[in-house]
Design a protein around this motif. Structure first.
Motif, mmCIF file in Angstrom:
data_model
loop_
_atom_site.group_PDB
_atom_site.id
_atom_site.type_symbol
_atom_site.label_atom_id
_atom_site.label_comp_id
_atom_site.label_asym_id
_atom_site.label_seq_id
_atom_site.Cartn_x
_atom_site.Cartn_y
_atom_site.Cartn_z
ATOM 1 N N PRO A 1 0.833 -1.208 0.000
ATOM 2 C CA PRO A 1 0.000 0.000 0.000
ATOM 3 C C PRO A 1 0.863 1.251 0.000
ATOM 4 C CG PRO A 1 0.147 -0.871 2.215
ATOM 5 C CD PRO A 1 0.871 -1.861 1.315
ATOM 6 N N ALA A 2 0.282 2.355 -0.415
ATOM 7 C CA ALA A 2 0.928 3.652 -0.250
ATOM 8 C C ALA A 2 0.526 4.203 1.114
ATOM 9 C CB ALA A 2 0.505 4.606 -1.364
ATOM 10 N N TYR A 3 1.440 4.893 1.760
ATOM 11 C CA TYR A 3 1.198 5.424 3.098
ATOM 12 C C TYR A 3 1.084 6.940 3.019
ATOM 13 C CZ TYR A 3 3.002 0.788 4.182
ATOM 14 O OH TYR A 3 3.209 -0.565 4.216
ATOM 15 N N GLU A 4 0.105 7.493 3.694
ATOM 16 C CA GLU A 4 -0.057 8.937 3.700
ATOM 17 C C GLU A 4 -0.602 9.401 5.041
ATOM 18 O OE1 GLU A 4 -3.481 10.439 1.287
ATOM 19 O OE2 GLU A 4 -3.431 8.398 0.490
ATOM 20 N N GLY A 5 -0.348 10.661 5.378
ATOM 21 C CA GLY A 5 -0.815 11.184 6.649
ATOM 22 C C GLY A 5 -0.686 12.693 6.708
ATOM 23 N N ARG A 6 -1.266 13.266 7.749
ATOM 24 C CA ARG A 6 -1.226 14.713 7.953
ATOM 25 C C ARG A 6 -1.259 15.004 9.444
ATOM 26 N NH1 ARG A 6 -5.129 18.848 8.745
ATOM 27 N NH2 ARG A 6 -4.429 20.901 7.964
ATOM 28 N N ILE A 7 -0.449 15.971 9.859
ATOM 29 C CA ILE A 7 -0.512 16.486 11.217
ATOM 30 C C ILE A 7 -0.789 17.980 11.130
ATOM 31 C CG2 ILE A 7 0.991 14.720 12.197
ATOM 32 C CD1 ILE A 7 3.283 16.722 12.068
ATOM 33 N N ALA A 8 -1.499 18.506 12.123
ATOM 34 C CA ALA A 8 -1.868 19.923 12.084
ATOM 35 C C ALA A 8 -1.954 20.477 13.493
ATOM 36 C CB ALA A 8 -3.203 20.106 11.370
ATOM 37 N N LEU A 9 -1.778 21.776 13.583
ATOM 38 C CA LEU A 9 -1.881 22.496 14.847
ATOM 39 C C LEU A 9 -2.811 23.675 14.644
ATOM 40 C CD1 LEU A 9 -0.931 23.038 17.781
ATOM 41 C CD2 LEU A 9 0.915 24.436 16.790
ATOM 42 N N GLY A 10 -3.816 23.785 15.486
ATOM 43 C CA GLY A 10 -4.755 24.895 15.418
ATOM 44 C C GLY A 10 -4.742 25.708 16.698
ATOM 45 N N VAL A 11 -4.718 27.021 16.569
ATOM 46 C CA VAL A 11 -4.733 27.919 17.726
ATOM 47 C C VAL A 11 -5.760 29.016 17.484
ATOM 48 C CG1 VAL A 11 -2.330 27.468 18.328
ATOM 49 C CG2 VAL A 11 -2.877 29.344 16.768
ATOM 50 N N ALA A 12 -6.293 29.562 18.565
ATOM 51 C CA ALA A 12 -7.261 30.659 18.452
ATOM 52 C C ALA A 12 -6.605 31.851 17.767
ATOM 53 C CB ALA A 12 -7.771 31.047 19.823
ATOM 54 N N ALA A 13 -7.333 32.438 16.838
ATOM 55 C CA ALA A 13 -6.772 33.531 16.043
ATOM 56 C C ALA A 13 -7.369 34.867 16.446
ATOM 57 C CB ALA A 13 -7.025 33.282 14.561
ATOM 58 N N PHE A 14 -6.531 35.741 16.977
ATOM 59 C CA PHE A 14 -6.915 37.129 17.235
ATOM 60 C C PHE A 14 -8.191 37.227 18.087
ATOM 61 C CE2 PHE A 14 -5.234 36.772 12.798
ATOM 62 C CZ PHE A 14 -3.937 37.171 13.091
ATOM 63 N N GLY A 15 -8.342 36.309 19.041
ATOM 64 C CA GLY A 15 -9.486 36.364 19.935
ATOM 65 C C GLY A 15 -10.795 35.911 19.328
ATOM 66 N N MET A 16 -10.763 35.337 18.099
ATOM 67 C CA MET A 16 -11.984 34.881 17.449
ATOM 68 C C MET A 16 -12.231 33.409 17.750
ATOM 69 S SD MET A 16 -11.748 36.667 13.686
ATOM 70 C CE MET A 16 -10.217 35.832 13.301
#
Length: 211
Positions: free
Chosen positions: A19-34
């Motif tokens: 098989p082909a292997y794939e993935g994603r990692i991400a970081l989310g933070v509050a933006a400008f108090g929104m």
């Protein structure tokens, strides 16, 4: 999977029995108090493809294993409640099975040497939300294979401009329409001409259902 001598291959990872292997990692933070979050992501994939060609003195078995991989970074930045920016940059190799390289993965013709095609590109988009359920977007993108790896007449570069509007009928159903212009350059398509260019104008409609 048999391939002809067009210099391209199909999505034949299954032939390699891996098989082909794939993935994603991400970081989310509050933006400008929104409430909206600013998000940065990193993704990629790796796999192998086995293609079958005509046998030759240099390839008596008629098969060859090719690598396919990519790495990409994406970013979402909410500027305010009514405006956000999105974009992605990527590069990789043998990406026809992943809609990259302008659907070109392998170069070379006949029973001679064949090799993977490297490509890089990205896209950016501005989205405006004048109402909670109404969304306008516009942007551009590019898909740029490495020229010296291409066969004569192959697709050298795609440049895309687009604009769209989407409306949320409710929390589950969204409808939209998009206009797109795609300009494609062809690599040494004619003797004495380095670039031959084509243009494709499209209008499409979409309905999405979230569940």
């Amino acid at each position: 999977i048999d391939n002809n001598d067009s210099g391209t291959t199909n999505d034949d990872t299954v032939v390699s029995h891996k098989p082909a292997y794939e993935g994603r990692i991400a970081l989310g933070v509050a933006a400008f108090g929104m409430e909206k979050k600013m998000e940065a992501g990193l993704s990629g994939h790796y796999g192998q493809e086995v293609a079958e060609f005509a046998t030759s003195a240099t390839n008596p078995n008629g098969t060859h294993t090719f690598e396919t991989y990519s790495i990409a970074g994406d970013l979402v930045v909410p500027v305010c409640q009514y405006l956000d920016l999105k974009g992605e940059a990527w590069r990789g190799r043998n990406l026809d099975g992943y809609n990259g390289g302008i659907n070109q993965g392998i170069a070379g013709t006949g029973a001679g040497f064949r090799h993977e095609i490297d490509s890089r590109g990205g896209w950016g988009q501005v989205r405006v939300h004048p109402l909670a359920d109404l969304h306008f977007g516009t942007g551009m993108g590019v898909d740029d294979p490495v020229n010296h790896q291409l066969n004569r007449g192959a697709r050298e570069k795609n440049f895309i401009k687009f604009a769209n509007v989407f409306y949320d009928l409710n929390k589950a159903i969204t409808v939209g329409i998009e206009a797109m212009e795609i300009v494609t350059d062809f690599y040494r398509a004619r003797t004495g001409a380095d670039i031959q260019r084509g243009k494709d104008d499209r209008v499409g409609m979409a309905v999405t259902f979230k569940f």
